[in-house]
Design an enzyme around this catalytic site. Structure first.
Site, PDB file in Angstrom:
ATOM      1  N   LYS A 224       0.839  -1.198   0.000  1.00 58.02           N
ATOM      2  CA  LYS A 224       0.000   0.000   0.000  1.00 58.02           C
ATOM      3  C   LYS A 224       0.875   1.249   0.000  1.00 58.02           C
ATOM      4  CE  LYS A 224      -1.668  -1.531   3.770  1.00 58.02           C
ATOM      5  NZ  LYS A 224      -2.408  -1.841   5.027  1.00 58.02           N
ATOM      6  N   THR A 257      -7.756   9.767   8.145  1.00 56.16           N
ATOM      7  CA  THR A 257      -7.227   8.558   7.507  1.00 56.16           C
ATOM      8  C   THR A 257      -6.881   7.453   8.512  1.00 56.16           C
ATOM      9  OG1 THR A 257      -4.984   9.490   7.602  1.00 56.16           O
ATOM     10  CG2 THR A 257      -6.260   9.869   5.585  1.00 56.16           C
ATOM     11  N   GLY A 259      -6.944   4.270  10.453  1.00 57.77           N
ATOM     12  CA  GLY A 259      -7.611   2.988  10.290  1.00 57.77           C
ATOM     13  C   GLY A 259      -7.803   2.549   8.858  1.00 57.77           C
ATOM     14  N   THR A 260      -7.222   3.253   7.893  1.00 60.15           N
ATOM     15  CA  THR A 260      -7.411   2.868   6.486  1.00 60.15           C
ATOM     16  C   THR A 260      -6.808   1.497   6.187  1.00 60.15           C
ATOM     17  OG1 THR A 260      -5.464   4.209   5.970  1.00 60.15           O
ATOM     18  CG2 THR A 260      -7.618   5.193   5.544  1.00 60.15           C
ATOM     19  N   GLY A 261      -5.633   1.209   6.783  1.00 57.45           N
ATOM     20  CA  GLY A 261      -4.996  -0.076   6.525  1.00 57.45           C
ATOM     21  C   GLY A 261      -5.793  -1.237   7.086  1.00 57.45           C
ATOM     22  N   CYS A 262      -6.246  -1.100   8.328  1.00 60.73           N
ATOM     23  CA  CYS A 262      -7.075  -2.149   8.945  1.00 60.73           C
ATOM     24  C   CYS A 262      -8.345  -2.363   8.132  1.00 60.73           C
ATOM     25  CB  CYS A 262      -7.453  -1.750  10.371  1.00 60.73           C
ATOM     26  SG  CYS A 262      -6.078  -1.379  11.466  1.00 60.73           S
TER      27      CYS A 262
END
Length: 546
Positions: A224, A257, A259-262
């Site tokens: 990412k 932004t 928590g976008t990865g989770c």
């Protein structure tokens, strides 16, 4: 411990028994199997990331999510103030409680704070089999807080990654897993994806069990690039061991932004649980996160530099602009005007002027279709057209682009069979917005109804020059779809003043109108042409076969 896949032979007999038991329980209770994701991750007291984000993301994607909490954090929009690891034996008890009782399809991992917790998880996956393992190697938060120490890196590389079906590191995590290499360009990300794939993740198939057609594939890596320096776009690199896919989107300027990865990893897990192929799951997840970020970019929660976003698209629902004043009215489909920028350019008029003329002439709903415009330009056009439509009480739909519909607060979207499924659009847009789906067959109409659409557009009834190589279904095909559809229908494709009356006079009970493009917009006087067609439809409606 066997490596290279989450389904292992020593658990096969247990899994068979669990499938049989589950089937018998469903038969007994008359229930249906529900896609199920288990999140093994840390708790975020600010509820933007971790377990809380996973729960919200899975709810938004329409799957059930159970949880195993590995750590408890004290954090907010400013940062992480403290981390308390849950004892390993209690993590093991949580895993056993869930996996021994529930039929979990996909396990998604987040924060795994110690080598011991990783080993507990791996042991559980040898005892209780699942269809896929999604590993989000949470070690460094987007805000820069370190969430897992260097001692865990070797365990990730040597034991966890070989078990994964997909691993989803951000560039900081990918760098850490690869010994600190610098990732500053898209080329660096591609190289990192290839190197990570060499470590794992991969799938070694158990000869006594089939994962199912959708998951019979090599392991996958998604690097990412949201934190990639000097990049105007949000770029992610997907690598399946054979092909690279560069997934780009416009970078959304927002502080929200966290928590976008989770969320992205949980959404991938949710789509896999529903049976989607891996690349499809990744694409849907990326688009979902983009849409939620765009919708949430201006909300204010907390005083720090990184706020959470709204997974369920509901936090602004109290504002008047978010809700349509009235529920969808099928009669709005009567004269459905579909715009075409090329035609308007040909006649030297703006999209706003064309929409205004169509509405004044009697158009009852407008679909804004822009295939080639830049997103920013499309959004501005949508906002301007929406102002005109709202002033006349006429709904405005956006063709295909859910992100533009949300950002402009349009009344809904219309999607084709090759676009976003109605169920996904409904999840993103919520219950208040209008969703239409193009359908040629009974099966497609049935799926649109199941997915939560409000209406279907059936056609092309006649040949048209607005869509090349578009097979027609004719009046018989239209009748077949209308007779089977549980939704109101608007006829589409090649309809004009010479044949619109014939379509309406068929007298099909749920045929509510016709959709037109060229008959209105490829004419010098849109107002006059719309008035003429409206009058013709009114006459045909009054004399149609009962």
């Amino acid at each position: 411990m066997a490596s290279g896949g989450v389904i292992l032979s020593n658990s096969f007999s247990f899994y068979q028994k669990r499938i049989v038991m589950s089937s018998r329980m469903q038969e007994k209770n008359g229930g249906a199997s529900i896609p199920h994701v288990l999140s093994v991750a840390g708790s975020d007291s600010g509820a933007g990331a971790g377990i809380q984000a996973d729960l919200k993301a899975c709810a938004a994607r329409g799957v059930y999510c159970s949880t195993v909490i590995t750590s408890v954090t004290a954090q907010n929009t400013v940062g992480v103030q403290a981390v308390h690891a849950v004892p390993e034996d209690f993590v093991a008890q949580q895993l056993k409680s869930v996996l021994s009782d529930m039929q979990v399809d996909v396990v998604k991992t987040g924060m795994l704070p110690s080598v011991g917790v990783v080993k507990v998880l791996l042991q559980s996956l040898t005892e209780f089999s699942v269809r896929a393992l999604v590993v989000d190697p949470v070690m460094v938060s987007t805000s820069g807080d370190v969430l897992a120490g260097p001692s865990i890196l070797s365990t990730f590389r040597e034991e966890l990654l070989p078990m994964a079906n997909i691993v989803t590191p951000n560039i900081k995590e990918a760098s850490a897993l690869l010994g600190g290499i610098r990732l500053e360009t898209v080329a660096d990300m591609r190289n990192a994806a290839e190197l990570l794939h060499a470590l794992g993740p991969r799938v070694v198939y158990d000869t006594g069990f089939s994962l199912g057609e959708n998951l019979l594939q090599n392991g996958n890596v998604l690097v990412k690039g949201g934190d990639l320096p000097d990049s105007l776009d949000a770029v992610d690199i997907f690598f399946n061991g054979e092909h690279f896919y560069e997934l780009r989107s416009s970078r959304i300027k927002t502080r929200n932004t966290h928590g976008t990865g989770c969320t992205l990893a949980s959404c991938i897990a949710a789509e896999l649980a529903k049976g989607s192929p891996m690349l499809t799951a990744v694409r849907v997840a990326k688009r979902y996160v983009e849409t939620a970020l765009e919708y949430s970019k201006d909300i204010l929660i907390g005083n720090g530099i990184q706020g959470p976003f709204d997974h369920l698209l509901r936090l602004k629902s109290g504002s008047q602009s978010f809700h349509r004043k009235d529920a969808f009215n099928p009669s709005d489909l009567f004269l459905y005007a579909v715009t075409d920028s090329g035609m308007n350019k040909k006649w030297g008029r703006s999209m706003v002027d064309a929409v205004a003329a169509a509405i004044q002439g009697g158009a009852t709903i407008v679909q804004l279709r822009e295939k080639d415009a830049e997103t920013r330009d499309f959004l501005e056009t949508a906002k301007s057209c929406l102002a005109v439509c709202r002033s006349h009480g006429v709904p405005l739909l956006i063709n295909d682009r859910v992100d533009v519909a949300l950002a402009s607060d349009a009344d809904g979207v219309h999607v084709g069979q090759s676009d976003m499924p109605a169920s996904v659009a409904r999840t993103l847009l919520g219950p208040e917005k209008i969703i239409g789906v193009s359908c040629k067959t009974i099966e497609q109409a049935q799926q649109a109804w199941i997915g939560g659409a409000d209406y279907i557009g059936s056609g092309g009834v006649y040949s048209t020059n607005t869509k090349a190589n578009n097979p027609t279904i004719g009046l018989d095909g239209l009748k077949t779809v209308c007779s089977a559809s549980k939704l109101p229908v608007v006829a589409i494709g090649g309809i004009n003043a010479s044949n619109a009356g014939t379509v309406i006079e068929m007298g099909l009970p749920n045929l509510k109108g016709v959709a037109v493009v060229s008959a209105l917009f490829d004419r010098e006087n849109v107002l006059a042409e719309t008035k003429k067609l409206h009058a013709l439809l009114m006459e045909a409606s009054s004399s149609k076969i009962q």
